[in-house]
Design an enzyme around this catalytic site. Structure first.
Site, PDB file in Angstrom:
ATOM      1  N   ASP A 259       0.809  -1.225   0.000  1.00 22.41           N
ATOM      2  CA  ASP A 259       0.000   0.000   0.000  1.00 22.41           C
ATOM      3  C   ASP A 259       0.841   1.273   0.000  1.00 22.41           C
ATOM      4  OD1 ASP A 259       0.961  -0.366   2.536  1.00 22.41           O
ATOM      5  OD2 ASP A 259      -0.931   0.045   3.564  1.00 22.41           O
ATOM      6  N   GLU A 342      11.783  -3.375  12.704  1.00 26.03           N
ATOM      7  CA  GLU A 342      12.903  -2.749  12.007  1.00 26.03           C
ATOM      8  C   GLU A 342      14.139  -2.673  12.901  1.00 26.03           C
ATOM      9  OE1 GLU A 342       9.043  -0.589  10.745  1.00 26.03           O
ATOM     10  OE2 GLU A 342       9.942  -1.372  12.576  1.00 26.03           O
TER      11      GLU A 342
END
Length: 433
Positions: A259, A342
């Site tokens: 997206d 992350e």
């Protein structure tokens, strides 16, 4: 320069020159906790501390008060058996959630909780994945008005896209594909959070002509009810495992959600990555942006509205990794901890601040945007099945929409589908009979 390779999963990590004391401590602890094949299973931490051991207290008590407290022995043994059963029965990430994983139960949100962090980073990937289909040859004749052979010397970008079944899945993958169609030397790894393979997606990916791999990589069931659920982690872990299994050490790894919005210049920028490159991402949280702070051409800090003790407070779309550099770290990992994927991934590859390569004109340009499509449930419309035969296009249309998860027709549920002619609604029988 010889190609790097992935060391066996039980081989200790080779140390490198590093003036970052915290990174040295992390690697030392990872080496200490990593055990070779055939070694004894890791012990439960509190059993190793003699002065705090329930058994030690039991021995002291039995010496002082005699047999009166010996009846506690069965209870203590039962408790220890239960803890050991949980430790060896549940998955690694479940043990971590219970405070039994890695090297202790401390928080890993800061450097004080390095034991739990090392427990995450010292475990090899063992993700559930199923290879649905692959297209290894680029079927595109031209990219950006040049024949494909003119791009032969470029490093390959392994573009990893985690995805999951929903109403917006197919249109968002289609939109992303039409960006990637302009990018030469790219292999698209699409990892779907689904138990089985999606045949429609197989055909769609093959039709684009981009080299691709379609994986089915479902989230472990014990995480599905978590709030927030660690969405996309199983998919990215599966892609990392796919790269390792094929010993791919030449190219660039990039995690690109389905997206997001991508500037084509991004791909030219990340293709130059030597170790780890970083760049700002637009539309992130309260600041509207997340990315490195650059001074005199060097990354010196980070701008992000949610720090949470993360050493690397960056978005998943804000960095790229050279596979040859990543191959030096056999325990590359990404934990099932929302918001910290992350940070923990970048820690697992031993990243130092002075190794980061700023891109996007010294991180002054936005080349990727964290755009999001508002999700809704798939529509259900009331349209009698007798009118979904071959007399019109509606039957084939709704069968296609149902396969894509967008909409379905029902004889009894949903708002009645209106068919109009000359601006006026008409009965289905009038138009379709």
């Amino acid at each position: 320069m010889p190609s790097a390779y992935y060391a066996p999963l039980d081989q200790p990590l080779t140390s490198t020159d590093d003036d970052d004391e915290e990174a040295d401590i992390e690697r030392h602890q990872q080496q200490h906790q990593r055990r070779p094949k055939g070694a004894a299973a890791p012990s439960i931490p509190f059993l190793e501390a003699h002065h705090h051991s329930p058994m030690a207290h039991l021995r002291v008590a039995s010496g002082v008060v005699g047999g009166r407290r010996r009846c506690l022995l069965p209870l203590v043994l039962a408790l220890l058996f239960l803890i050991a059963f949980c430790y060896f029965t549940f998955g690694a990430d479940t043990r971590l959630a219970l405070g039994l994983g890695g090297g202790g139960g401390g928080s890993d949100d800061s450097d004080d909780g390095m034991h739990s962090l090392d427990g995450i980073l010292s475990r090899a990937l063992n993700e559930t994945l199923h290879l649905c289909s692959e297209g290894l040859f680029d079927q595109r004749l031209y990219v950006q008005d040049k024949p494909m052979e003119e791009y032969g010397n470029l490093p390959i970008i392994y573009f990893v896209t985690p995805t999951y079944p929903r109403r917006e899945q197919i249109p968002e993958l289609t939109r992303l594909a039409h960006t990637l169609l302009h990018v030469p030397r790219l292999h698209w790894l699409v990892a779907n959070d689904q138990e089985g393979c999606n045949v429609f997606m197989d055909l769609m990916l093959k039709g684009f002509g981009i080299p691709y791999t379609h994986l089915a990589s479902p989230m472990p069931s014990n995480f599905r009810k978590a709030k927030p659920a660690p969405r996309g982690v199983a998919n990215r872990r599966a892609a990392l495992q796919w790269l390792r299994q094929r010993n791919l050490t030449n190219g660039i790894l990039y995690f690109g959600d389905d997206d997001n919005t991508y500037d084509l210049r991004l791909f030219s920028e990340i293709r130059q990555t030597q170790r780890v490159s970083m760049f700002p991402v637009g539309f992130i949280a309260d600041y509207g942006v997340s990315g490195p702070v650059v001074r005199k051409g060097k990354v010196v800090a980070f701008l992000d509205s949610w720090l949470a003790g993360r050493r690397w407070p960056v978005d998943m779309a804000g960095f790229a990794v050279n596979l040859q550099y990543m191959a030096q770290f056999p325990n590359v990992n990404m934990p099932y901890k929302p918001g910290f994927e992350e940070d923990r991934f970048l820690r697992s590859i031993g990243l130092r601040l002075d190794q980061i390569e700023p891109r996007g004109n010294n991180c002054t340009e936005i080349l990727v945007w964290h755009t999001q499509t508002k999700s809704k449930k798939a529509a259900v419309v009331r349209l009698e099945s007798e009118y979904l035969d071959g007399r019109s296009n509606l039957g084939a249309l709704f069968r296609s929409l149902k396969i894509m998860g967008v909409a379905s027709a029902s004889d009894t549920e949903g708002p009645k589908a209106l068919i109009s002619k000359n601006g006026k609604a008409a009965a289905h029988s009038t138009i379709l009979s």
